[in-house]
Structure formats: structure tokens, C-alpha cells
Design an enzyme around this catalytic site. Structure first.
Site, PDB file in Angstrom:
ATOM      1  N   TYR A  41      -9.832  -2.020   2.884  1.00  0.00           N
ATOM      2  CA  TYR A  41      -9.281  -1.882   4.238  1.00  0.00           C
ATOM      3  C   TYR A  41      -9.072  -0.418   4.628  1.00  0.00           C
ATOM      4  O   TYR A  41      -8.875   0.423   3.756  1.00  0.00           O
ATOM      5  CB  TYR A  41      -7.909  -2.567   4.329  1.00  0.00           C
ATOM      6  CG  TYR A  41      -7.927  -3.897   5.048  1.00  0.00           C
ATOM      7  CD1 TYR A  41      -8.055  -3.963   6.433  1.00  0.00           C
ATOM      8  CD2 TYR A  41      -7.803  -5.091   4.349  1.00  0.00           C
ATOM      9  CE1 TYR A  41      -8.068  -5.175   7.086  1.00  0.00           C
ATOM     10  CE2 TYR A  41      -7.816  -6.323   4.992  1.00  0.00           C
ATOM     11  CZ  TYR A  41      -7.945  -6.354   6.369  1.00  0.00           C
ATOM     12  OH  TYR A  41      -7.959  -7.552   7.009  1.00  0.00           O
ATOM     13  N   ASP A  89       0.790  -1.229   0.000  1.00  0.00           N
ATOM     14  CA  ASP A  89       0.000   0.000   0.000  1.00  0.00           C
ATOM     15  C   ASP A  89       0.822   1.279   0.000  1.00  0.00           C
ATOM     16  O   ASP A  89       0.348   2.310  -0.457  1.00  0.00           O
ATOM     17  CB  ASP A  89      -1.002  -0.026   1.161  1.00  0.00           C
ATOM     18  CG  ASP A  89      -2.082  -1.071   0.925  1.00  0.00           C
ATOM     19  OD1 ASP A  89      -2.957  -0.822   0.093  1.00  0.00           O
ATOM     20  OD2 ASP A  89      -2.025  -2.155   1.533  1.00  0.00           O
TER      21      ASP A  89
END
Lengths: 701, 701
Positions: A411, A327
Site C-alpha cells: 500500500y 504502520d
């Protein structure tokens, strides 16, 4: 050269010398060398780059502060060199050709200093890039047909989460790729992760075309989309329990205890600079602390940031092997950051800072309230009761928290950089949001690679492994690492040295080179690592002053040796890596993580593996630590449809750094002389009186 | 028979059926079967015992609730049996003879039910016992002479901390022994731990005599007492920084969200009973939770308490081998508990419960405000942003905390039993107070077995290992244990099952007997343990409902195999023990820990070693878990002169127990639609407006 930013929300005019009796107004407009690029600086930089490249058309993949070289900044800080020139760094993609170049602009001289083409790399996917995937895929006839085949004809109800492709051997680095993971929504706010579809797409980011539609069939059949709704938003939940929880109000009637001078943050003896960029998000630099015993400011850390993370999924069925999101490197934790709101994410008195980034066209872009700075009560700092006379002294601890929250498609990650009054730094990350899900055929079982969190919905096993980069400056720039292992004394039971066998000690092993320092946590010895300054001894302990790395939440990556995932995320193999400091060497999975193969020796994309292979000495020199931590997540039904926040943390704690408890100055919350603690029996008479007064005559026994 | 306690502070009249529309007043005076003995019950019980033993003179070592047998209580709870008789349990010592007996009194029938003499045991040291040591030793001529020899003549400045003796082979179990550790104070509130003396004493608790004065000489010389002052109390600290921290106020204007019915505590769907006794301190029983999805109350834990702890010191030089305090078994965490004060130890709206114990003469004794019950904000419960339209939902978590703080001579331990809205139970223990210290000769070095925390003051390496006893009742009384290990898939990279090598899973190993269940944490597999109910499957996950034990802060004891310390603290060798439930089998280091030898097969003092040796089946039956956790402490100068609180914790978390996130009912703190998060660039125009308004014309670039 620098715009007057005095009126821009969230920014305070930077004053170089906060303690000057009369602030020098001539300096009022100077940015701190570590401040984010300002809105005007972004405009200037992108203008200079466009002008330089003309007539080529450019896409700005990033445009961010080029931090000064470390020695340049240090010299400026110490007063021995002038203020470093402000510089910008850009990665640009030439439209159509997809050529990539790294550009450095000197804002002081209004010039492009370097223009370096880089090859065999795929830059970060920006939010604009990710949007392309959904738009293009939703309109693709093959996608429409794949949906129609399972009964979905309203494409406005089909949602496509764009992910970095991970790796797909069908294409090389000549294309910038994404994979689209496909879901269905029954209404605008319906939870799409309850309705995963059975196919995925590959999209070319630059050409804006769908390259493949990969449909998984089970025994030759399509898998039905699970249509049962599983929602968490208030419109779907009754309010039966609405008044069950009474409010807890947290207020600071006299305001906060910290002070911001520009982006320099002062609190309880600490002093640090708060920066932010599109990739790392929050960057905390130049952390120092006033030492009341030595009467001087002491340096702790030169720079702290989360420089990488990987979320490898454990379901081996294609296409799930492609799911292992980096990420930070693939998307940027700056770009994905949330705008925060008081009361929603933190309580008390909050101070926000905005994030200033750039769009693909090189325009400045601001995320308001991207960084939250606030204090929290942290319970007992210390307590002691003199049991003889009941004298009690206790004080309360508090936290200074610098935080941001990112949304990475399904998420969310909340990053809390926490400092406490005892000199501890802790990074806590809370994981929440939605599980990544996949649909199941009736013949399939979720086990062993996932959990059926709701009927026909498989949430796959996965890990979250973060890399915290700490450039330590433990009381000076030359530091070393000692590995600490709790060991039984080697002296046998009954020997003169260890007659009763109770001896144990902390074995200190100097880690002398980067290869030696590639180490993992060992539970059996409660392993920790000391970052020491070998040049400064604690006068009492006669040990080098140190900060200790406490990191026992650090699973190693579970992808097999030789696998692509493990190779790409090689940083996740050890709890600790230590290398000598080098300017602009930051990202352990490479500067270009998208579609990387993790190959050693890549000319434009070296990784921690290359840096450690140099096996340079790391003793008594300027070093950098990469600390990996995280968790392995086997999904539970309780994590669905929205996941209760799960915290994971790592800590750096003073260890013989200060001569005494550094928080003795904190005023005690109460000094009480109280005989009750000591002798329960002393109260008997008192109690008798109460008892008899109240129940007058009712003691019938 | 039961006193009317309605007027006694801290107690509420117990009502059996809280939900009755009209409370049945005839039951209003009945104690809950798990309530502490009341003041009047203690009076009655001690009277009956004295009467029974007459004319012998007795010392009450303890006098506490005899909890009903489990099946008796369960039958009462289910309504299938009458209320169990209230009973008291006492350990008495016959004065002069020092004979020990265990006595059970039935308060309903006013009779002594059993009187069982026990031999070869040494009961707990009460606070009264500990006082004897200091009083007797301070007056002993050999002690006075030993002080005089190093220049101390004012014995009012000499303080003697009484400790259990640990073991000393010079005496057996015919004497109740203590060791006295000796310090000096220069003024009333001076920190004595800065002035440790070089000798120790052994005292007979019953005969009230000093048996030995053990003076340690270094090269034949006495060691000087370090006289430099190291204090932390406000009278010694300047107030330079006094106004540096602005207050953080935590208020609950509408009151708390929990309710107490007698000692039954209701909060956010939880229901539990809060008990307390002289030995374990807080006991939490009958923990249940309302399940909104199944519309029923589900049992979680039958009983939770901290049943033992050991603090072994790692300096092998005599007499330090004797320092390994078992604070639960040797002293009682109930007896050592602090009376708590609002604002000092916890913030917000606090509800206190008193502790009712007994003195040596059998009189009731109350520690007011011994148990603190309060709520705390716990940050994010969950958050998710829909990145497409910026819709944000987030909710805040909170904690229910049931806590107590004990003073164990130098150290303090704060025990926080914490429940959160997601169904998690966590025990957090904060360690603070004072390091145990010893003086050093100039020729000596503290390393490797300690740290010189201030000149000539050696703080020895030590461990704190706690034993949390959890009697689980996971959705029913018959439970089993599965060990969970995160493992790479065994299928080779490139095989059909694992083509890309990313497969990993959670290996579940049933632990079938107590010997199989004697297990320790394994970092390499992120080991955890599931307490499952094999008779109830989660309908989606198709796995047994479970609570997971998360315990990675669990160093094993570092005393060598064969050593007395390791034998006495055998419980500290593993992270987990599991045995079948047996009434009154509670204490893993034995019922009588003082002077125990840890010998297997002791008729009156069995330990976890004996229970595990039975190797009974633990599958699908009523089981009990002993969970060890703690830390190894190599003292730092920062821990002196008072130690910043160091937390350590263990957690039990729902794992496929609930069908969904059990906290979906919690009202979200904010539902916001916010486009800022998504597209930084959307803000550019807005920003331009602001920028130009403020810096009118100053954008000179």
C-alpha cells in the site's frame, strides 16, 4: 555544540527572532527546540551512547529528537525560561542478548541522562530489520522446497514482503518476529501482487532464521500460483490514449506565499513548526494564527501528528488473522517515507524538507525531499451576488499543504495536512498502491471475506483506521470538550415553545472525564465535538471560543469483542478519546506495538485503554484528543492492479473562535457589476441584436 | 422549423454523428432531442400557446423543453425509431383569474397537443414574481408606518427579500402568496443582513397587494434595527494584506481535453449530454463511458439532476416557522442561476454554455455563461513505489466539472457535477453567501435556536437537504438495488469459521420494493447502496456489475413528526428512495411546491410519498433513485458577514463495474527509479560529501 548546518540542502539557518531588524548572528546556529536532530547531533548522540554502553555492541532501533517537556518549551516560548537543552532519545537493542533499553542523551551536557532497560516489549521493525526477512527466507531450504513443489525453481523470481507478525501464539516476546508473505514475479517490473503464493514464513529478526514455513493446503493439495500478468507500469500498457489529456500547468510566477524560517512555517497569518521523526513522520507543532480582529496571535494546536493506524484484514482463515498492520507503531511512517519529486506528486512551486533519521549503526541518514510544502488553489472562498443590481463579490480560497507519502510494502498512504484561509485544519489521507492479495484454489470462493479481483486472486476485506493525535491549545492551554448533537426540540408540536414543530437545536454535553469522552460518531444527530476554551467567550455569540472536530468517516473496528486484533487495536473502537496531557504519552496502541498483546497494565507499554481507565478529569485543563477515522474497504476489481487513490479525511474548524469570517482580508478575485444574473429578460434585446446580426435573415419561423 | 442557431454565442451547431468522416450537413440544423429549447423554439411555442388561448391573456410561469419520453428517446438513440418531435412544455397562468394550465406544444407539427387545467396548486415563483413583493411592499402605507415607528423614514434604504410563503394558514391556495423579509441598508453596497427588521409581510403575487404586516413585539415593544455595519466588500475592507498571497496561475497551453459536439460532451472516454432548464438547472443525460477492456461503450446514467432541496429553519418563533425554502421547486435553480465569469469562479480554460429560458410574456431570455465546463487537476490518481529498488510509478487524476452557481436571495449554492478518471461521479455543492438573520431585543437570547453572530443579530439554526435524482442505466436499463452493510462475521470467536474473530463481510440486502428501499444511512455499518445490473456479472468478481452510492452526509430533517415542514419536505426523511421509472415523474416534493401541504393523493401534485406508497417492485427493472444529502448548520460567528464556502457531497463510484482500474490508460506523470526511498542509509555517504564541502571543518563535535 550544534553543527553549522547552513550548507545542508533543505535546511535554512534558524533565526530565533525573524522580525529582528538586524538578525542576531550569535543565535544563528541554534536549532529550534522542536527541530529534528541534525546530522551532527545524531553522530554525537550515537557516539555518546556507544561510549556509555561499551564494550557491549548495540543496534540502534531508533535515534531521534527527545522533544522538550511541554512546560519547559512553553516557558522558553514565552521568554520566561532559557532555551531547553537539546536531547536525543534512542531505543537500543544489545546485539545477541536482544535486551532493549530506552536512552536519553543530553546534547548540551554531552551525557547519557537515562538508560532504562525495558522488558516484554518488541521494538519497531526498521527497514533494515525487514530486509532480513526476505534475505533469510529466500535462502531457506524449506522455502525453496515449498516453491519447488508448485513448480517454481528460480528463487530470484520469488519475493517476500516482510510484515510484523501480528500475533502468533507459538512464540512469545523473547523473539522479535516477522512474517513473510510470498509472491512471484515473471520479470523485474512484473506486479508481484498478481502472483501470490500459498504459504508464509515466520522469521526471527535477531537470530536471522526461519522459524516456520506455514503451507496452506486445500483438500490436501497445494494451490497453484496464478500466473496471469496484471500490470500497470507503462512498459506493459499501450499508449493508445497518450494524447487524450492536454496538460494542466500550475505555476506561481511570483513565488510562494509562505515563508520558512528554519523549520517554522509562516503563511497567511498562520505560524507553525514542522518536525519529523522516524515513527510519526510529520509533526506539526505550535500552530498559531494572527487574529486581525483582536490584533493578536492566538494559539490553535500545540502538536498534531498521526500516532497510529491499523489495517485489520477480515478473512478469518489462518494465516490471514495475522494481517493487521500497525504502520505507525510497527514500522514507522517516518522510516517508510518516500523521497518526493516535483511534478510527480504535487504541482506548483514546491518546497521540500529532508528527513534526518538514523541507521541501525547510529549513523545519520537523510531522506531527501521527504516533506513537501506547497500551496493549492481551493476554489471559491466565498461568493455573493446582490440579486437586485447584480453586484458580485467573490474570493478564492487556497490550501497550504504539508505532505508526505509512505510505502508500506503493497500500500501507499499520502498524508496531506491542509490549512485553509478560513482557519480550518484538515488531514486528508489518500490510499493508493496495491491490494494485498492471496491465491485461491478452484474449489474456493472469495466471498464473503474478499473479492476475486482477477481470476484466482483474492483481495481480502480490510479496514484502515488512523489515529490523529491533536494536542489542542484553543486560545490557551486549558481546554474542555463539548459533545454536540443536533436534536429536535423536546417541546411538543403545538406547544407554546414549539407551535409548528420546526424547532431544533444543538445539544451540548460536557465530557467531564476520559471515560465520558470515549465516544463515537452518531449519524442520527450529526455528532461533532467542540474543543473549547471555557475561559474565553466569543463576545457576540457569548459561547466559549472553540474548534469543532468534524469526523464522520470513522468506522469502528469490525474484529469481534475478545479477539486479539480488537485487543491490540483497542484505540480503533471509538471515534474519540480525550486524556489529560502527559509528557511522552503519545502512542495509543503502546510505545511497543510489535507483538503486543494489548494487555492492560503493561509496565512499559501502556495504551489508550490504560490512560482512559485512569478516568481523570478533562475539564478546563491541558488535554489531548485522539481522533480515529478511516474506511472499511471491500476490494473492487477497479482497485486492481493498482488502486485509484481513495481519500478519507477529518477536519477541525473554527467555531465561534474568530469574531468574524477570518478570511475577509483576502483580496476578492473579482468585483463585478453584472446585470445578467438578475434578469434573464434584460438580455433579450441584446440577444436579438446578436442573433440578427449573425444569422441575418435566417430566423425563418 | 428549427432556427439556424449557428451564430448564437455559446452554441455550436449540433452534428448528429460526430464520427462521420464527412459530416452530414443536412442534419447540421437538427437539435439534439435533449437540447434546451432554442430562442426561436421559445418564440414559436409561446406564439402557438397565445394563439390557442386567445383572447385570454396569459402569463408564462415556465416554458421549457418537453423531453421526449424515455422509450422514444432510447429507440431514437439505438437507431430503431425516428428522431422524436421537439416539444415544449409550459405552465401558464390566466391573468386575473389565476387559473393554471399545463400545456404541451409539438414544435414539429406547430400544434398545442394538450392543455390541461390544474387546480389547487401554486406554480413556482419566477424572478419577476419575486420582484413584485419588494415593489408592492415598499410602497405599502402599513409597511412605511412600521418602518417609521422604529425610526426609518427613507424607504429607499429598506430592502425586502421575497420568499415563498412556506405555509400560512390564514390563506389557502386561491391566492399565490409570498412573504417579504425586511432589511435596512445604510449605503448602496452595505450588507443588509447586518440590519434585519422586526417585521415581515405577506403579499399576493397576482393581485399585487400586501395582505398582512406581521410585526413581532417583545414585551410589547418593537425591536430596534441593529445599525452596526458588518461588511465584506472591498470598499469596506482595508488592503493591509493585499500582497500576502502570490498568484497561482492555472493554464492549459494546449487547450482542454474535452470536446463539445452541440451539447454533447466528450472527455476521457466519457460521453454525456448537458441540458439545462429553469427548474433543475443543469441536467446531465445519457452518460456513457468507453470501456477499454470490453471494447464497447457502456451506459452509466440516463439522467442526473438536483430535483429538490429544502432549507428548514429551526427557530420555532413565528414567523420563522415559515422559513423553509425549497429552492428548486419554489424558485427554480435555473431561474436563479448566475452568469459566470472566467477567473472569478473557476480557473483554467473554461467553456461556458448559455441558459435559454422564457420570460413571463413568453419571450426567450438568455443567461450568458450559465454553465461552466472545465477541467481541474485532482492530485494523485495512483502511486506505487517498489520498495526494493525504488521504482516509482504515479499518475495524476483530473476532474471534469460541469457547474453552475445560484443566488437564492441571501445564500449562494455552487453545484459542481464532477467526473474523475476512475469512473467516479460526484456532486459537490458549496454553500456560501449570507446567513439569513433576524434582530434581537436586549432581553432575548439567541440560544438554543440560533447564534448571535454579531451584537443583536441572530442567525437561526437551519438545515440544507438536497435531493439528487439519479436515473441509473448501469450497463443497461434494468437495474436493482442492494443495500451494503459492513458486518462482523456472525460466526463466534473461536469457531471453526472464525477462530480468531477477525472475520467481517459486506452484507448485501436486496431492496425489492419502493417501501423496502426507503432507507437511511447507518454509520454503524458504513452503509452504502449498490445499483446493480443483475443481468451482467463481472467475470472475475462473479458479482453483478454495479455503481455504489456513497452518501454519509445526509442528516434527516429535524422538524417534528406531524409538523407542516416535515410533511411538505417528506422527501428529506430518508437518505434514499427508489421507484420505478415513469415519464415526467421528477419532483419529490411535488410539481407544485409553493404553498403545498404535502397531502397524500393530491390529483395534480403527487410526491415521493405517493410514489413509494405504490410499493412497486424495483428489481431488475428501470428504476430511479432519489438521494438526499446535505448538512445541519448551526451558524458560527465565522460565517458572518459572508460565509466561507462549506462543501458537501455525494458520490457514485464504479464497484466491480470495470474489469480493472479504468484509468490504466492515463499516462504516468513520472516513472522514476530512485534509491532514496528505500534506504535512507544509502545517502549517508552522499550527504557526508555535501556536508563537508559546505561546512568545511566546522563539524566541531
Amino acid at each position: 555544540m550544534i553543527a553549522d548546518t547552513s550548507s545542508i540542502a533543505g535546511y535554512t539557518i534558524y533565526r530565533e527572532e525573524a522580525n529582528d531588524a538586524a538578525p542576531d548572528l550569535s543565535k544563528a546556529r541554534l536549532a529550534h527546540p522542536l527541530d529534528q536532530l541534525s546530522i551532527e547531533e545524531i553522530r554525537v548522540a550515537s557516539g555518546l551512547i556507544r561510549q556509555y554502553a561499551s564494550p557491549k555492541t548495540l543496534k540502534f532501533n531508533c535515534l531521534t529528537l527527545r522533544e522538550p517537556k511541554k512546560n519547559e518549551y512553553a516557558a522558553f516560548r514565552s521568554g520566561s525560561a532559557p532555551r531547553p537543552d537539546r536531547r536525543a532519545f534512542a531505543i537500543i537493542i544489545e546485539k545477541e542478548t536482544a535486551q532493549v533499553a530506552e536512552v536519553v542523551v543530553n546534547l548540551a551536557t554531552s551525557s547519557v541522562e537515562t538508560w532504562k532497560p525495558v522488558t516484554d516489549v518488541a521494538p519497531t521493525l526498521t527497514l533494515e530489520d525487514l530486509d532480513i526477512c526476505e534475505t533469510v527466507a529466500r535462502a531457506d531450504p524449506r522455502v525453496i522446497e515449498a516453491c519447488r513443489e508448485i513448480g517454481i525453481t528460480d528463487m530470484s523470481k520469488v519475493f517476500i514482503d516482510a510484515w510484523a507478525v501480528g500475533f502468533d501464539h507459538r512464540w512469545g516476546l523473547d523473539r522479535r518476529l516477522q512474517q513473510g508473505i510470498i509472491y512471484y514475479r515473471n520479470s523485474a517490473n512484473d506486479n508481484q501482487y498478481a502472483h501470490p503464493l500459498d504459504f508464509s514464513v515466520i522469521v526471527d529478526t535477531e537470530k536471522e532464521v526461519v522459524l516456520a514455513v506455514d503451507i496452506r493446503r486445500v483438500n490436501g493439495e497445494r494451490v497453484k500460483v496464478p500466473l496471469e500478468e496484471h500490470n500497470y507500469m507503462p512498459e506493459f500498457i499501450g499508449d493508445t490514449f497518450k494524447n487524450k489529456l492536454k496538460p494542466i500547468s500550475i505555476t506561481q510566477p511570483e513565488g510562494v506565499s509562505f515563508q520558512l524560517i528554519g523549520n517554522e512555517l509562516l503563511w497567511a497569518g498562520y505560524r507553525m513548526h514542522i518536525g519529523f521523526n522516524y515513527r510519526e513522520g510529520i509533526v506539526i507543532s505550535d500552530v498559531r494564527m494572527h487574529d486581525q480582529y483582536e490584533g493578536r496571535e492566538r494559539s490553535l494546536f500545540n502538536r498534531i501528528s498521526v500516532v497510529e493506524m491499523v489495517v485489520p484484514y477480515g478473512n478469518p482463515d489462518p494465516p490471514h488473522h495475522r494481517k493487521h498492520a500497525f504502520d505507525v507503531g510497527e514500522y514507522g511512517t517516518g522510516l517508510m517515507t518516500n523521497s518526493l519529486k516535483l511534478g510527480c506528486d504535487c504541482k506548483g512551486v514546491i518546497h521540500y524538507l529532508d528527513a534526518v533519521m538514523a541507521t541501525g549503526s547510529g549513523e545519520p541518514a537523510v531522506v531527501k525531499n521527504a516533506i513537501c510544502i506547497h500551496e493549492e488553489d481551493n476554489g471559491l472562498l466565498y461568493k455573493h451576488t446582490d440579486y437586485r443590481d447584480g453586484t458580485v463579490t467573490s474570493a478564492r480560497d487556497r490550501k497550504l499543504i504539508i505532505s508526505q507519502i509512505i510505502t508500506a510494502a503493497n500500500y501507499e498512504y499520502a498524508f496531506y495536512h491542509i490549512f485553509t484561509l478560513d482557519g480550518t485544519y484538515k488531514l486528508e489521507i489518500k490510499l493508493t498502491g496495491m491490494l494485498n492479495t492471496y491465491c485461491m484454489a478452484p474449489s474456493e470462493s472469495a466471498a464473503p471475506y474478499g473479492t476475486e479481483v482477477a481470476p484466482a486472486i483474492n483481495a481480502h476485506n480490510h479496514q484502515h483506521i488512523f489515529s490523529l493525535r491533536v494536542d489542542p491549545e484553543i486560545d490557551g492551554s486549558n481546554n474542555s470538550i463539548l459533545q454536540s448533537d443536533a436534536m429536535m426540540s423536546e417541546a411538543p408540536l403545538g406547544s407554546a415553545e414549539n407551535p409548528y414543530g420546526n424547532g431544533f437545536y444543538c445539544k451540548k454535553t460536557p465530557l467531564r472525564t476520559s471515560k465520558e469522552a470515549a465516544t463515537s460518531y452518531k449519524h442520527e444527530t450529526s455528532r461533532s465535538w467542540d474543543i473549547i476554551n471555557p475561559n474565553r467567550l466569543n463576545p457576540s455569540a457569548k459561547k466559549p471560543v472553540a474548534y469543532k472536530i468534524l469526523n464522520n468517516n470513522c468506522p469502528s473496528i469490525l474484529a469481534k469483542p475478545g479477539s486479539m486484533v480488537r485487543k491490540r487495536a483497542a484505540f480503533a473502537q471509538e471515534s474519540l478519546w480525550v486524556v489529560p496531557y502527559k509528557d511522552y504519552e503519545l502512542f495509543p496502541a503502546g510505545d511497543y506495538v510489535c507483538q503486543s498483546g494489548g494487555d492492560e497494565g503493561h509496565p512499559h507499554n501502556s495504551t489508550i485503554v490504560d490512560w482512559v481507565a485512569r478516568d481523570e478529569p478533562i475539564e478546563n485543563t491541558d488535554i489531548v484528543c485522539y481522533i480515529q477515522f478511516g474506511l472499511t474497504h471491500f476490494p473492487r476489481t477497479e482497485d486492481f492492479p493498482v488502486m485509484p487513490a481513495e481519500p478519507v479525511s477529518v477536519m477541525l474548524r473554527a467555531s465561534n473562535f474568530f469574531q468574524k469570517n477570518p478570511a475577509l482580508w483576502v483580496p476578492p478575485s473579482a468585483v463585478v457589476k453584472d446585470d445578467v444574473s438578475r434578469y434573464a429578460s434584460d438580455l433579450v434585446n441584446d440577444l436579438k441584436a446578436q442573433c440578427c446580426a449573425g444569422s441575418s435573415g435566417s430566423s425563418k419561423l
